[in-house]
Design a protein around this motif. Structure first.
Motif, PDB file in Angstrom:
ATOM      1  N   SER A  23     -14.246  32.859  42.109  1.00  0.00           N
ATOM      2  CA  SER A  23     -13.932  34.107  41.422  1.00  0.00           C
ATOM      3  C   SER A  23     -14.440  34.059  39.982  1.00  0.00           C
ATOM      4  CB  SER A  23     -12.422  34.360  41.438  1.00  0.00           C
ATOM      5  OG  SER A  23     -11.759  33.376  40.685  1.00  0.00           O
ATOM      6  N   TRP A  24     -14.167  35.127  39.257  1.00  0.00           N
ATOM      7  CA  TRP A  24     -14.467  35.197  37.835  1.00  0.00           C
ATOM      8  C   TRP A  24     -13.258  35.814  37.137  1.00  0.00           C
ATOM      9  CZ3 TRP A  24     -14.220  40.112  35.951  1.00  0.00           C
ATOM     10  CH2 TRP A  24     -14.370  41.140  36.868  1.00  0.00           C
ATOM     11  N   SER A  25     -13.167  35.618  35.824  1.00  0.00           N
ATOM     12  CA  SER A  25     -12.060  36.192  35.072  1.00  0.00           C
ATOM     13  C   SER A  25     -12.494  36.484  33.646  1.00  0.00           C
ATOM     14  CB  SER A  25     -10.846  35.252  35.078  1.00  0.00           C
ATOM     15  OG  SER A  25     -11.156  34.049  34.409  1.00  0.00           O
ATOM     16  N   ILE A  26     -11.743  37.358  33.003  1.00  0.00           N
ATOM     17  CA  ILE A  26     -11.945  37.710  31.602  1.00  0.00           C
ATOM     18  C   ILE A  26     -10.703  37.268  30.844  1.00  0.00           C
ATOM     19  CG2 ILE A  26     -12.200  39.611  29.966  1.00  0.00           C
ATOM     20  CD1 ILE A  26     -14.638  39.585  31.525  1.00  0.00           C
ATOM     21  N   SER A  40     -10.729  38.299  39.025  1.00  0.00           N
ATOM     22  CA  SER A  40     -11.288  39.184  40.047  1.00  0.00           C
ATOM     23  C   SER A  40     -10.439  39.196  41.317  1.00  0.00           C
ATOM     24  CB  SER A  40     -12.715  38.762  40.392  1.00  0.00           C
ATOM     25  OG  SER A  40     -12.724  37.466  40.952  1.00  0.00           O
ATOM     26  N   THR A  41      -9.583  38.199  41.490  1.00  0.00           N
ATOM     27  CA  THR A  41      -8.694  38.156  42.647  1.00  0.00           C
ATOM     28  C   THR A  41      -7.413  38.954  42.414  1.00  0.00           C
ATOM     29  OG1 THR A  41      -7.653  36.113  41.868  1.00  0.00           O
ATOM     30  CG2 THR A  41      -9.550  35.894  43.353  1.00  0.00           C
ATOM     31  N   GLY A  42      -7.245  39.526  41.213  1.00  0.00           N
ATOM     32  CA  GLY A  42      -6.070  40.332  40.903  1.00  0.00           C
ATOM     33  C   GLY A  42      -4.991  39.578  40.147  1.00  0.00           C
ATOM     34  N   ARG A  43      -5.179  38.308  39.896  1.00  0.00           N
ATOM     35  CA  ARG A  43      -4.188  37.512  39.179  1.00  0.00           C
ATOM     36  C   ARG A  43      -4.240  37.841  37.690  1.00  0.00           C
ATOM     37  NH1 ARG A  43      -3.876  30.961  39.542  1.00  0.00           N
ATOM     38  NH2 ARG A  43      -2.094  30.716  38.179  1.00  0.00           N
ATOM     39  N   ARG A  44      -3.067  38.060  37.090  1.00  0.00           N
ATOM     40  CA  ARG A  44      -2.969  38.331  35.653  1.00  0.00           C
ATOM     41  C   ARG A  44      -2.033  37.310  35.031  1.00  0.00           C
ATOM     42  NH1 ARG A  44      -1.138  44.324  35.436  1.00  0.00           N
ATOM     43  NH2 ARG A  44      -0.585  43.570  33.369  1.00  0.00           N
ATOM     44  N   THR A  45      -2.470  36.681  33.938  1.00  0.00           N
ATOM     45  CA  THR A  45      -1.697  35.627  33.297  1.00  0.00           C
ATOM     46  C   THR A  45      -1.666  35.849  31.794  1.00  0.00           C
ATOM     47  OG1 THR A  45      -2.435  34.063  34.980  1.00  0.00           O
ATOM     48  CG2 THR A  45      -1.501  33.119  32.999  1.00  0.00           C
ATOM     49  N   SER A  46      -0.505  35.615  31.188  1.00  0.00           N
ATOM     50  CA  SER A  46      -0.363  35.575  29.736  1.00  0.00           C
ATOM     51  C   SER A  46       0.058  34.167  29.356  1.00  0.00           C
ATOM     52  CB  SER A  46       0.699  36.564  29.261  1.00  0.00           C
ATOM     53  OG  SER A  46       0.305  37.873  29.544  1.00  0.00           O
ATOM     54  N   SER A  47      -0.543  33.621  28.317  1.00  0.00           N
ATOM     55  CA  SER A  47      -0.191  32.266  27.906  1.00  0.00           C
ATOM     56  C   SER A  47      -0.268  32.149  26.395  1.00  0.00           C
ATOM     57  CB  SER A  47      -1.126  31.242  28.565  1.00  0.00           C
ATOM     58  OG  SER A  47      -2.455  31.479  28.198  1.00  0.00           O
ATOM     59  N   MET A  48       0.398  31.103  25.885  1.00  0.00           N
ATOM     60  CA  MET A  48       0.434  30.882  24.447  1.00  0.00           C
ATOM     61  C   MET A  48       0.768  29.432  24.184  1.00  0.00           C
ATOM     62  SD  MET A  48       2.937  32.751  21.788  1.00  0.00           S
ATOM     63  CE  MET A  48       2.260  33.259  20.251  1.00  0.00           C
ATOM     64  N   ASP A  49       0.072  28.819  23.232  1.00  0.00           N
ATOM     65  CA  ASP A  49       0.406  27.472  22.801  1.00  0.00           C
ATOM     66  C   ASP A  49       1.524  27.555  21.783  1.00  0.00           C
ATOM     67  OD1 ASP A  49      -1.488  26.295  24.392  1.00  0.00           O
ATOM     68  OD2 ASP A  49      -3.019  26.269  22.832  1.00  0.00           O
ATOM     69  N   ARG A  57       3.482  29.983  29.725  1.00  0.00           N
ATOM     70  CA  ARG A  57       2.609  30.708  30.655  1.00  0.00           C
ATOM     71  C   ARG A  57       3.461  31.617  31.525  1.00  0.00           C
ATOM     72  NH1 ARG A  57      -1.740  27.492  33.619  1.00  0.00           N
ATOM     73  NH2 ARG A  57      -2.819  28.055  31.729  1.00  0.00           N
ATOM     74  N   ARG A  58       2.988  32.825  31.752  1.00  0.00           N
ATOM     75  CA  ARG A  58       3.686  33.773  32.613  1.00  0.00           C
ATOM     76  C   ARG A  58       2.670  34.428  33.525  1.00  0.00           C
ATOM     77  NH1 ARG A  58       6.651  39.386  31.165  1.00  0.00           N
ATOM     78  NH2 ARG A  58       7.458  39.709  33.231  1.00  0.00           N
ATOM     79  N   ASN A  59       2.935  34.402  34.819  1.00  0.00           N
ATOM     80  CA  ASN A  59       2.086  35.086  35.789  1.00  0.00           C
ATOM     81  C   ASN A  59       2.687  36.451  36.079  1.00  0.00           C
ATOM     82  OD1 ASN A  59       0.301  32.936  36.105  1.00  0.00           O
ATOM     83  ND2 ASN A  59       1.633  31.961  37.586  1.00  0.00           N
ATOM     84  N   HIS A  60       1.873  37.495  35.982  1.00  0.00           N
ATOM     85  CA  HIS A  60       2.323  38.860  36.231  1.00  0.00           C
ATOM     86  C   HIS A  60       2.052  39.214  37.686  1.00  0.00           C
ATOM     87  CE1 HIS A  60       2.717  39.491  31.929  1.00  0.00           C
ATOM     88  NE2 HIS A  60       1.577  38.840  31.815  1.00  0.00           N
ATOM     89  N   ARG A  61       2.981  39.861  38.292  1.00  0.00           N
ATOM     90  CA  ARG A  61       2.802  40.296  39.675  1.00  0.00           C
ATOM     91  C   ARG A  61       2.526  41.782  39.690  1.00  0.00           C
ATOM     92  NH1 ARG A  61       4.249  36.096  43.036  1.00  0.00           N
ATOM     93  NH2 ARG A  61       5.690  34.655  42.095  1.00  0.00           N
ATOM     94  N   ARG A  62       1.777  42.220  40.658  1.00  0.00           N
ATOM     95  CA  ARG A  62       1.455  43.641  40.808  1.00  0.00           C
ATOM     96  C   ARG A  62       2.619  44.380  41.390  1.00  0.00           C
ATOM     97  NH1 ARG A  62      -4.490  44.299  43.174  1.00  0.00           N
ATOM     98  NH2 ARG A  62      -5.547  44.225  41.202  1.00  0.00           N
TER      99      ARG A  62
END
Length: 62
Positions: A23-26, A40-49, A57-62
């Motif tokens: 896949s690819w991601s931005i 590109s697989t629909g996974r959305r993640t927010s993270s912070m050091d 890290r938090r994974n967002h669900r659709r």
């Protein structure tokens, strides 16, 4: 033995395009502060050091 591929390109300051074999991601955001990734697989993640050896890290669900 499987072959793994991973490459990251800097498009603009604070914007990266990440490519791997499936896949690819931005990724938006810098090294310090929050980062938001959309794949590109629909996974959305927010993270912070965080200070010290901690990471958030938090994974967002659709």
């Amino acid at each position: 033995m499987p072959i793994h591929y991973r490459k990251s390109f800097r498009i603009l300051p604070g914007v990266r395009l990440n490519i791997n074999g499936r896949s690819w991601s931005i990724t938006l955001g810098g090294r310090h502060g929050p980062r938001h990734t959309v794949s590109s697989t629909g996974r959305r993640t927010s993270s912070m050091d965080l200070p010290g050896p901690f990471r958030y890290r938090r994974n967002h669900r659709r």
